[in-house]
Design a protein around this motif. Structure first.
Motif: not given
Lengths: 109, 424
Positions: B65, B67, B69-70, B74, B84-85, B88, B90, B162, B419
Motif C-alpha cells: 500500500n 499509505r 491506514v490504521s 476504524s 478513512l482519510a 491514513t 504517509d 480499508g 502514528w
C-alpha cells in the motif's frame, strides 16, 4: 619533555577508555535507556514529543523534578488518573529516574 | 558475489531507491534488514532499526500500500464518526527522516534457507535479517457459503481498515429502521480482542440516533465477552438497553449471502438485515506458506527475547501472527512494542553488542462505547527469563473504572501519537 610525553599518553589513554565506555553505554544509539524510553513513546509519541494538540501530554523536555513528581502522584493515585496510574506502577525507582533524566535531554520540536 | 548480482538486478529494475543502490560500489557494506509489512509492527521496526543502529543498518520496508491506514479507530468509520482519510498516514517521513528504503510491492514468497524474499514482480531481495509483520488472514473455508457471500460483497469482514470498512458503513447506513445488524465473534485468540464489542457499541450508537427501532445482535463463539467484559456489559445495559442483545457460545458454521441467514453448530438459524462476520483468523498466508506457522499451522512461534522464529534463523516475526503469551493481546500497540524489542535485539546482534535481557512491552487498548465515550485496558509486560516469555508486571494491568469523554480524548490522541512514534 619526557614527563610531558608520558602525561600526554596517559591523557590519550584515558580519553580512549572514556570513549569506549560511552560507546558501550548511554550515548550508544542502542543503549538500554533508549529501549526503556521506547516503552513510553507508544502513547506519548515519537521520542516523547507527541503530535500537536493532543490530550496526552508530551514528556520530552520535562524537568526531571516534574517528571518524578508526576510519576509519584500517578503511583499514589492522586487526582483522577486513568491509564497512567496503572502504567506508573510498572517502573521501579531506578527506571523512573533514568527516564526522567533521559526525557529532560530531549528537545521539543 | 550473489549479493552484488541481486542488488544489480534490483537497481536495474528501478524499483529501489537510489540511496540503497548507492551502497553498491566500494565502502564496507552495511548489514541489510528487510522488513515485510508496513503496519503497526513493520513500520515501527523499520524506524527503530534505523535509529537504534545509528544508521548503521540498511533497512528496506516492503509494503504494497502507498499509505498506512490504521485499523484501530476504524470502527468509528463504520459508525460514520470518522473517515478513512483521517486514519491514513504517509510513509514519506520513514524515508526522508530515517533513511528507510520503501519498496511498494507484495512479497510473493520467502526462502528462509537462501535468506531472500521474492517480490510479486519476480525481484529477489537478499537479507541478513528478515522482519515479518504480515498481519492476519481470515479462515473462510470452514464456514460454508462464506467465500461466495464475501466474494459478492453481501457479507464483509472489515478486519483490516480499508474498502470493507467503507462497505460495512454503507450497509449500516442503508439498513431499514427496525432491521437487525448481526456481528459474529470468532473463538479467541483473534486480532484486537475488544474490537467486535466496540464495533457493536458504535453501531448501536448510530442506530439509536438514526434508526431507533433497530437492533444489534452479538453472536459470540466464546463463553463470554473476551475483553473488558464487565465494562462492556454495563455500558450496553446503561447506554442501549434492549437495542443490543448478546448471546454466547454461538459458533457460525454456514452463511447464505442471498437470504442473509447464519447457521450455527447447535442453535437455530438467524436471519438479519446486515451480517458482519468476523471469521477466525490465522497468521498471514505468506508466513503460513513459508512454514513459519508451526503452532497448529495457525500462529508463528517466536523467541520472545528477540522475536526470532522458532523454525527459521535470522527471521523475526512480529504482531498479530505470532503465538502470543496467554495475557498478550493481539493489538496494534503490542505489535509496535514487539517491534522495538526485536529492533534492539537485531541491532545488538548485527553490531556485536549485548542483547537487552530485560525487555519490556507496553499496551493500552482503548475501546469506544459510544461516539464520545471510551474506556481502556492497559498492561506493562516484563520478560521473565525462567519461562522465556512476557508477563504483565503486577499492579500494571487493569481496565478503566468506567467509560468517559476524557478517555475518548485519550483514545484519539493515542492514535495520533503512536502514528508519530512509528511513522514520524
Amino acid at each position: 619533555m619526557f614527563a610531558l610525553g608520558i602525561a600526554g599518553m596517559l591523557v590519550a589513554a584515558a580519553s580512549v577508555r572514556a570513549d569506549d565506555a560511552s560507546a558501550r553505554n548511554e550515548d550508544r544509539a542502542n543503549s538500554p535507556i533508549k529501549s526503556l524510553a521506547a516503552t513510553c513513546s507508544g502513547c506519548h509519541g515519537g521520542n516523547g514529543v507527541g503530535a500537536p494538540d493532543t490530550s496526552i501530554p508530551p514528556i520530552a523536555g520535562l524537568s526531571p523534578q516534574l517528571f518524578l513528581e508526576r510519576m509519584r502522584a500517578f503511583r499514589d493515585g492522586e487526582g483522577s488518573p486513568t491509564v497512567m496510574q496503572q502504567i506508573a506502577a510498572a517502573y521501579d525507582a531506578e527506571q523512573t529516574r533514568a527516564l526522567a533524566t533521559y526525557f529532560a535531554t530531549i528537545t521539543k520540536r | 558475489m550473489q549479493r552484488r548480482e541481486l542488488l544489480t538486478h534490483f537497481c536495474a529494475g528501478g524499483a529501489l531507491s537510489l540511496a540503497a543502490c548507492a551502497h553498491m560500489p566500494g565502502g564496507p557494506a552495511k548489514p541489510r534488514v528487510v522488513v515485510v509489512g508496513g503496519g503497526y509492527g513493520g513500520a515501527t521496526a523499520a524506524k527503530f532499526l534505523r535509529s537504534f543502529s545509528g544508521g548503521g543498518v540498511d533497512v528496506m520496508l516492503v509494503e504494497p500500500n502507498a499509505r498506512f491506514v490504521s485499523s484501530p479507530l476504524s470502527n468509528r468509520v463504520i459508525a460514520g464518526e470518522m473517515s478513512l482519510a483521517e486514519l491514513t498516514v504517509d510513509y514519506d517521513l520513514l524515508r526522508a527522516r530515517h533513511g528507510v528504503s520503501l519498496v511498494h510491492d507484495r512479497v510473493a514468497s520467502i526462502d528462509p534457507h537462501g535468506k531472500y524474499v521474492v517480490l510479486a514482480g519476480g525481484v529477489r531481495l537478499r537479507y541478513d535479517k528478515l522482519v515479518l509483520s504480515p498481519g492476519i488472514e481470515p479462515m473462510i473455508a470452514p464456514i460454508e457459503g462464506l467465500a461466495e457471500a464475501h466474494e459478492t460483497g453481501r457479507i464483509v469482514f472489515a478486519w483490516s481498515a480499508g474498502a470493507e470498512t467503507v462497505a460495512l458503513q454503507r450497509q449500516l447506513a442503508g439498513m431499514r429502521d427496525g432491521g437487525v445488524f448481526v456481528i459474529t465473534v470468532p473463538e479467541s485468540p483473534y486480532r484486537c480482542p475488544p474490537a467486535p464489542y466496540e464495533r457493536a457499541s458504535l453501531v448501536a450508537a448510530y442506530l439509536q440516533t438514526h434508526k431507533p427501532r433497530s437492533k444489534v445482535l452479538i453472536l459470540d463463539a466464546n463463553p463470554d465477552v473476551t475483553a473488558m467484559a464487565p465494562l462492556f456489559k454495563r455500558a450496553w445495559q446503561e447506554l442501549y438497553g434492549d437495542l443490543i442483545e448478546y448471546r454466547n457460545h454461538y459458533t457460525v458454521v454456514g452463511v447464505d449471502g442471498a437470504t442473509l441467514t447464519l447457521r450455527f453448530d447447535v442453535q437455530e438459524d438467524v436471519r438479519a438485515d446486515v451480517i458482519n462476520v468476523l471469521p477466525p483468523v490465522r497468521a498471514a498466508k505468506l508466513a503460513v506458506d513459508a512454514g513459519l506457522a508451526n503452532v497448529n499451522e495457525r500462529w508463528c512461534e517466536v523467541d520472545f527475547l528477540n522475536f526470532e522464529s522458532r523454525v527459521a534463523a535470522d527471521l523475526h516475526v512480529l504482531g498479530d501472527s505470532i503465538q502470543a503469551g496467554p495475557k498478550m493481546p493481539k493489538s496494534g500497540f503490542m505489535a509496535n512494542a514487539h517491534a522495538k524489542v526485536a529492533a534492539a535485539a537485531i541491532v545488538a546482534e548485527l553490531q556485536g553488542q549485548a542483547t537487552n535481557l530485560e525487555p519490556m512491552l507496553t499496551n493500552a487498548c482503548y475501546a469506544f462505547v459510544s461516539a464520545s465515550q471510551a474506556m481502556h485496558a492497559a498492561s506493562v509486560y516484563r520478560f521473565v527469563a525462567e519461562q522465556r516469555r512476557f508477563e504483565p508486571i503486577e499492579g500494571s494491568g487493569a481496565a478503566s473504572a468506567t467509560w468517559s469523554e476524557r478517555e475518548a480524548g485519550y483514545a484519539l490522541s493515542w492514535a495520533r501519537n503512536i502514528w508519530s512514534d512509528m511513522l514520524g
